[in-house]
Design a protein around this motif. Structure first.
Motif, PDB file in Angstrom:
ATOM      1  N   LEU A 127      -8.743 -50.548  -1.446  1.00  0.00           N
ATOM      2  CA  LEU A 127      -8.849 -49.171  -0.983  1.00  0.00           C
ATOM      3  C   LEU A 127      -8.627 -48.238  -2.168  1.00  0.00           C
ATOM      4  O   LEU A 127      -7.768 -48.479  -3.007  1.00  0.00           O
ATOM      5  CB  LEU A 127      -7.800 -48.897   0.099  1.00  0.00           C
ATOM      6  CG  LEU A 127      -7.697 -49.944   1.223  1.00  0.00           C
ATOM      7  CD1 LEU A 127      -6.635 -49.530   2.231  1.00  0.00           C
ATOM      8  CD2 LEU A 127      -9.041 -50.158   1.896  1.00  0.00           C
ATOM      9  N   GLY A 128      -9.411 -47.160  -2.243  1.00  0.00           N
ATOM     10  CA  GLY A 128      -9.259 -46.264  -3.377  1.00  0.00           C
ATOM     11  C   GLY A 128     -10.312 -45.182  -3.384  1.00  0.00           C
ATOM     12  O   GLY A 128     -10.596 -44.566  -2.363  1.00  0.00           O
ATOM     13  N   LEU A 129     -10.915 -44.941  -4.567  1.00  0.00           N
ATOM     14  CA  LEU A 129     -11.955 -43.917  -4.741  1.00  0.00           C
ATOM     15  C   LEU A 129     -11.455 -42.546  -4.292  1.00  0.00           C
ATOM     16  O   LEU A 129     -12.196 -41.740  -3.756  1.00  0.00           O
ATOM     17  CB  LEU A 129     -13.217 -44.297  -3.952  1.00  0.00           C
ATOM     18  CG  LEU A 129     -13.891 -45.614  -4.348  1.00  0.00           C
ATOM     19  CD1 LEU A 129     -14.920 -46.027  -3.294  1.00  0.00           C
ATOM     20  CD2 LEU A 129     -14.554 -45.499  -5.707  1.00  0.00           C
ATOM     21  N   LEU A 130     -10.166 -42.295  -4.538  1.00  0.00           N
ATOM     22  CA  LEU A 130      -9.525 -41.108  -3.981  1.00  0.00           C
ATOM     23  C   LEU A 130      -9.687 -39.884  -4.883  1.00  0.00           C
ATOM     24  O   LEU A 130      -9.434 -39.946  -6.084  1.00  0.00           O
ATOM     25  CB  LEU A 130      -8.041 -41.376  -3.760  1.00  0.00           C
ATOM     26  CG  LEU A 130      -7.207 -40.223  -3.191  1.00  0.00           C
ATOM     27  CD1 LEU A 130      -7.668 -39.870  -1.782  1.00  0.00           C
ATOM     28  CD2 LEU A 130      -5.730 -40.585  -3.189  1.00  0.00           C
ATOM     29  N   TYR A 131     -10.093 -38.790  -4.264  1.00  0.00           N
ATOM     30  CA  TYR A 131     -10.129 -37.482  -4.919  1.00  0.00           C
ATOM     31  C   TYR A 131      -9.664 -36.440  -3.912  1.00  0.00           C
ATOM     32  O   TYR A 131     -10.068 -36.467  -2.741  1.00  0.00           O
ATOM     33  CB  TYR A 131     -11.543 -37.126  -5.391  1.00  0.00           C
ATOM     34  CG  TYR A 131     -11.683 -35.661  -5.734  1.00  0.00           C
ATOM     35  CD1 TYR A 131     -11.219 -35.165  -6.953  1.00  0.00           C
ATOM     36  CD2 TYR A 131     -12.244 -34.758  -4.823  1.00  0.00           C
ATOM     37  CE1 TYR A 131     -11.319 -33.809  -7.250  1.00  0.00           C
ATOM     38  CE2 TYR A 131     -12.351 -33.406  -5.118  1.00  0.00           C
ATOM     39  CZ  TYR A 131     -11.885 -32.935  -6.338  1.00  0.00           C
ATOM     40  OH  TYR A 131     -11.976 -31.597  -6.637  1.00  0.00           O
ATOM     41  N   VAL A 132      -8.828 -35.507  -4.383  1.00  0.00           N
ATOM     42  CA  VAL A 132      -8.387 -34.381  -3.545  1.00  0.00           C
ATOM     43  C   VAL A 132      -8.589 -33.097  -4.335  1.00  0.00           C
ATOM     44  O   VAL A 132      -8.200 -33.006  -5.507  1.00  0.00           O
ATOM     45  CB  VAL A 132      -6.912 -34.525  -3.123  1.00  0.00           C
ATOM     46  CG1 VAL A 132      -6.484 -33.314  -2.298  1.00  0.00           C
ATOM     47  CG2 VAL A 132      -6.697 -35.811  -2.330  1.00  0.00           C
ATOM     48  N   ASP A 133      -9.203 -32.120  -3.703  1.00  0.00           N
ATOM     49  CA  ASP A 133      -9.383 -30.800  -4.301  1.00  0.00           C
ATOM     50  C   ASP A 133      -8.024 -30.278  -4.796  1.00  0.00           C
ATOM     51  O   ASP A 133      -7.023 -30.372  -4.083  1.00  0.00           O
ATOM     52  CB  ASP A 133      -9.958 -29.859  -3.233  1.00  0.00           C
ATOM     53  CG  ASP A 133     -10.256 -28.474  -3.766  1.00  0.00           C
ATOM     54  OD1 ASP A 133      -9.296 -27.752  -4.107  1.00  0.00           O
ATOM     55  OD2 ASP A 133     -11.439 -28.115  -3.819  1.00  0.00           O
ATOM     56  N   PHE A 181     -11.970 -36.981  -0.752  1.00  0.00           N
ATOM     57  CA  PHE A 181     -12.711 -38.153  -0.290  1.00  0.00           C
ATOM     58  C   PHE A 181     -11.998 -39.422  -0.755  1.00  0.00           C
ATOM     59  O   PHE A 181     -11.165 -39.409  -1.663  1.00  0.00           O
ATOM     60  CB  PHE A 181     -14.176 -38.138  -0.759  1.00  0.00           C
ATOM     61  CG  PHE A 181     -14.378 -38.019  -2.251  1.00  0.00           C
ATOM     62  CD1 PHE A 181     -14.113 -39.085  -3.112  1.00  0.00           C
ATOM     63  CD2 PHE A 181     -14.878 -36.843  -2.801  1.00  0.00           C
ATOM     64  CE1 PHE A 181     -14.328 -38.974  -4.481  1.00  0.00           C
ATOM     65  CE2 PHE A 181     -15.101 -36.720  -4.168  1.00  0.00           C
ATOM     66  CZ  PHE A 181     -14.829 -37.796  -5.010  1.00  0.00           C
ATOM     67  N   SER A 182     -12.322 -40.516  -0.117  1.00  0.00           N
ATOM     68  CA  SER A 182     -11.805 -41.832  -0.501  1.00  0.00           C
ATOM     69  C   SER A 182     -12.704 -42.887   0.112  1.00  0.00           C
ATOM     70  O   SER A 182     -13.545 -42.595   0.972  1.00  0.00           O
ATOM     71  CB  SER A 182     -10.354 -42.026  -0.046  1.00  0.00           C
ATOM     72  OG  SER A 182     -10.279 -41.997   1.372  1.00  0.00           O
ATOM     73  N   GLY A 183     -12.524 -44.133  -0.325  1.00  0.00           N
ATOM     74  CA  GLY A 183     -13.391 -45.174   0.188  1.00  0.00           C
ATOM     75  C   GLY A 183     -12.870 -46.571  -0.088  1.00  0.00           C
ATOM     76  O   GLY A 183     -11.827 -46.767  -0.719  1.00  0.00           O
ATOM     77  N   VAL A 184     -13.630 -47.529   0.398  1.00  0.00           N
ATOM     78  CA  VAL A 184     -13.328 -48.943   0.202  1.00  0.00           C
ATOM     79  C   VAL A 184     -14.228 -49.461  -0.918  1.00  0.00           C
ATOM     80  O   VAL A 184     -15.448 -49.318  -0.864  1.00  0.00           O
ATOM     81  CB  VAL A 184     -13.590 -49.751   1.486  1.00  0.00           C
ATOM     82  CG1 VAL A 184     -13.210 -51.216   1.283  1.00  0.00           C
ATOM     83  CG2 VAL A 184     -12.831 -49.150   2.665  1.00  0.00           C
TER      84      VAL A 184
END
Length: 226
Positions: A160-166, A151-154
């Protein structure tokens, strides 16, 4: 002015483009404003002298300040009582052409999966912030079938960021696809896509450059009221 140094001043330019910043002070290369949604005070400058010049125009009750001048840090500490977090580098996408998105199944993040986001980004103290991002339709999930794999978001301030990857998908295209999706969203909204990456986060910095974003040389400083 700001546009002469777009790559260094993206955080303030984007806010102005989207009508989210009210100006507090403008003179030559010194520009200060406040983000109307978050209350974050934003300052673009180059020297300590310019910092002392703009200081009287900043709110004395400022609790969160964003700027791009290392020499300004001790001035803010002394006069506003704010402390600096870990510095960041700013990445900026300056082109008008949308980026390719390799992972095709990206959707608005479902509120019923809030617990998953909380567990993988910041913990309970971020719950209401993540809820807000989801409800504002500024948070997105990458799916593999019915499974959320990233997931990611503004952020509320526009970055831009809030990034997570399994972990099982970190060698694929999920992370870069989520980042590209957000860049394209920012372009569609009339903004200047940018992100703030902690200076020691080499994998993210390399990913941004590989995607075609410019990573600035100036450090970005977030300063907080403790």
């Amino acid at each position: 002015m700001l546009s002469d140094h777009k790559k260094d001043n993206a955080f303030l330019i984007d806010g102005l483009l989207q009508g989210k910043v009210e100006l507090l002070y403008v003179r030559d290369n010194v520009v200060a404003g406040v983000h109307v949604d978050t209350g974050v005070v934003m300052v673009c400058l180059d020297t300590a002298e310019e910092g002392r010049e703009v200081l009287p125009f900043l709110p004395k009750d400022c609790r969160l300040l964003l700027h791009n001048c290392e020499e300004f840090v001790p001035i803010v500490q002394e006069h506003l009582g704010l402390e600096a977090g870990e510095p960041c580098y700013q990445s900026v996408y300056t082109q008008k052409v949308s980026l390719p998105v390799a992972h095709k199944d990206i959707r608005p993040y479902p509120l019923e999966e809030l617990d998953f986001a909380v567990a993988n980004y910041g913990g309970e103290e971020e719950r209401e912030y993540l809820r807000d991002r989801i409800c504002k339709k500024d948070f997105f999930a990458a799916y593999e079938g019915d499974k959320i794999v990233g997931f990611s978001g503004v952020h509320a301030g526009g970055s831009l960021g809030l990034l997570y990857v399994d972990p099982g998908y970190r060698r694929g295209s999920v992370g870069s696809s989520l980042a590209s999706y957000l860049v394209n969203l920012s372009l569609a909204r009339g903004g200047l896509p940018y992100a703030h990456i902690r200076v020691h986060n080499e994998p993210s910095l390399k990913m941004q450059e590989k995607m075609g974003l410019y990573v600035g040389k100036k450090k970005i400083f977030w300063m907080y009221k403790k």
